[in-house]
Scaffold this motif. Structure first.
Motif, PDB file in Angstrom:
ATOM      1  N   HIS A  47      39.891  74.934  53.585  1.00 61.11           N
ATOM      2  CA  HIS A  47      38.566  75.439  53.923  1.00 61.11           C
ATOM      3  C   HIS A  47      37.554  75.159  52.818  1.00 61.11           C
ATOM      4  CE1 HIS A  47      35.437  78.123  55.455  1.00 61.11           C
ATOM      5  NE2 HIS A  47      35.371  78.660  54.248  1.00 61.11           N
ATOM      6  N   TYR A  48      37.991  75.252  51.570  1.00 67.90           N
ATOM      7  CA  TYR A  48      37.091  75.034  50.445  1.00 67.90           C
ATOM      8  C   TYR A  48      37.009  73.555  50.023  1.00 67.90           C
ATOM      9  CZ  TYR A  48      36.114  79.972  49.877  1.00 67.90           C
ATOM     10  OH  TYR A  48      35.664  81.255  50.079  1.00 67.90           O
TER      11      TYR A  48
ATOM     12  N   ARG B 116      41.008  79.334  47.076  1.00 65.04           N
ATOM     13  CA  ARG B 116      39.566  79.129  46.906  1.00 65.04           C
ATOM     14  C   ARG B 116      39.276  78.279  45.677  1.00 65.04           C
ATOM     15  NH1 ARG B 116      36.933  82.953  43.991  1.00 65.04           N
ATOM     16  NH2 ARG B 116      38.415  84.527  44.735  1.00 65.04           N
TER      17      ARG B 116
END
Length: 343
Positions: A220-221, A190
């Motif tokens: 994803h981040y 993250r």
């Protein structure tokens, strides 16, 4: 893929089981790092411990000393126990090493595999996770900002405080060390921080889902895949003859496993554990150069590694054996791995 070496600063024991002097081990470590630099290995990492069987409690002091006798090798912690450290002081210490080494310092933050530092520095072990989360947040803010205002739960606030000195280029290279919990992997992904997995037991293949999860979270981040870095830290030791080096190292290694295990309720370490670990699919990279090259390349292919760290001083093998193991890694293993990865 970067190739380097990690130490914890294990102290040798004599035949009676008595711990030998830290002074000698610290001086030997500096000589060993000098050899790594001469062999053009990419990085060196040293761990933080507060136990009688380890010589190093303040990695940045060792790294500062090493910075004056090396030229190119990266110098980092492996790890700094962030949960029981002050992020302001930790940044200042590593920024100082970075200035001394002309930008070669790294800081690897971890929660630590031992708990002695918590009571030593006045922290409650019940706050284990919250301490790390808060202090990592503060460390990253300091790394990005010379002046900082911040408020948390475990230390006094900072009100437009200036944090000096600053690292070369202002920012330190900060890594996260993880042992295998999904929460730690998610946090690193993250935040877009490079991560090193400690694979010190079982089959490395068991870690594949965590590597995949880290990359998935990282993507994803929206972090830049060109900056994606992931490594492994594996117990390693090398000799010219695989059987001979295994025979030498087993008593040294198993004795340390038993010392650590005594405080954790582990059963005595057995020869078959060592042999399985050294096998093709095991977690130990202990043997001759040919075996090591094959296993390191297999790890790279399995996990998409950008870094391999050979943790080489478990149990405190002799300085002569350490120097030989480092020499084999630098002269015989690293060139063959690098050449194979070019193809």
């Amino acid at each position: 893929m970067e190739l380097g070496i990690g130490f914890f600063g294990d102290l040798p024991h004599n035949e009676k089981g008595e711990i030998q002097a830290a002074k000698n081990r610290l001086q030997d470590i500096i000589e060993e790092i000098k050899l790594m630099d001469q062999l053009r290995l990419d990085f060196f990492g040293i761990g933080e411990h507060h136990r009688p069987d380890y010589a190093v409690s303040v990695p940045e002091v060792i790294l500062a000393a090493a910075s004056t006798v090396t030229k190119t090798i990266k110098l980092g912690s492996a790890v700094s126990v962030l949960s029981s450290s002050d992020p302001v002081k930790l940044y200042q210490s590593f920024a100082t090493v970075d200035l001394l080494s002309d930008g070669r310092a790294e800081l690897m933050a971890g929660r630590g595999s031992f708990i002695e530092s918590f009571p030593l520095f006045g922290y409650n072990l019940a706050d284990y996770d919250a301490l790390f989360e808060e202090k990592l947040n503060l460390l990253l803010q300091i790394n990005s900002n010379e002046r900082i205002s911040w408020k948390g739960s475990f230390r006094s606030p900072l009100n437009d405080q200036q944090v000096l000195p600053r690292a070369v280029g202002d920012n330190l290279d900060i890594w996260i060390a993880v042992g295998g919990t999904p929460e730690s992997v998610e946090r690193a992904g993250r935040l877009g921080l490079p991560v090193v997995f400690a694979i010190i037991g079982g089959s490395p293949a068991q870690f594949k889902p965590l590597f995949d999860y880290y990359k998935k979270v990282y993507e994803h981040y929206g972090h830049d895949l060109d900056k994606f870095r992931v490594g492994v830290h594996m117990h390693s030791f090398f000799g010219t003859d695989a059987s001979e080096i295994a025979g030498y190292y087993y008593p040294v290694y198993s004795a340390q496993m038993d010392r650590v295990g005594a405080s954790r309720g582990w059963p005595p370490y057995q020869q078959n554990q060592f042999d399985i670990g050294r096998s093709k699919n095991g977690h130990l990279v202990i043997g001759d150069a040919e075996e090591a090259v094959d296993k390191i390349l297999a790890m790279q292919e399995m996990f998409g590694l950008t870094r391999f760290s050979a943790h080489m001083d478990v149990g405190g093998p002799s300085h002569d054996r350490m120097m030989k193991s480092i020499e084999i890694f630098g002269d015989k293993i690293a060139p063959k791995v690098r050449e194979a990865l070019k193809k």
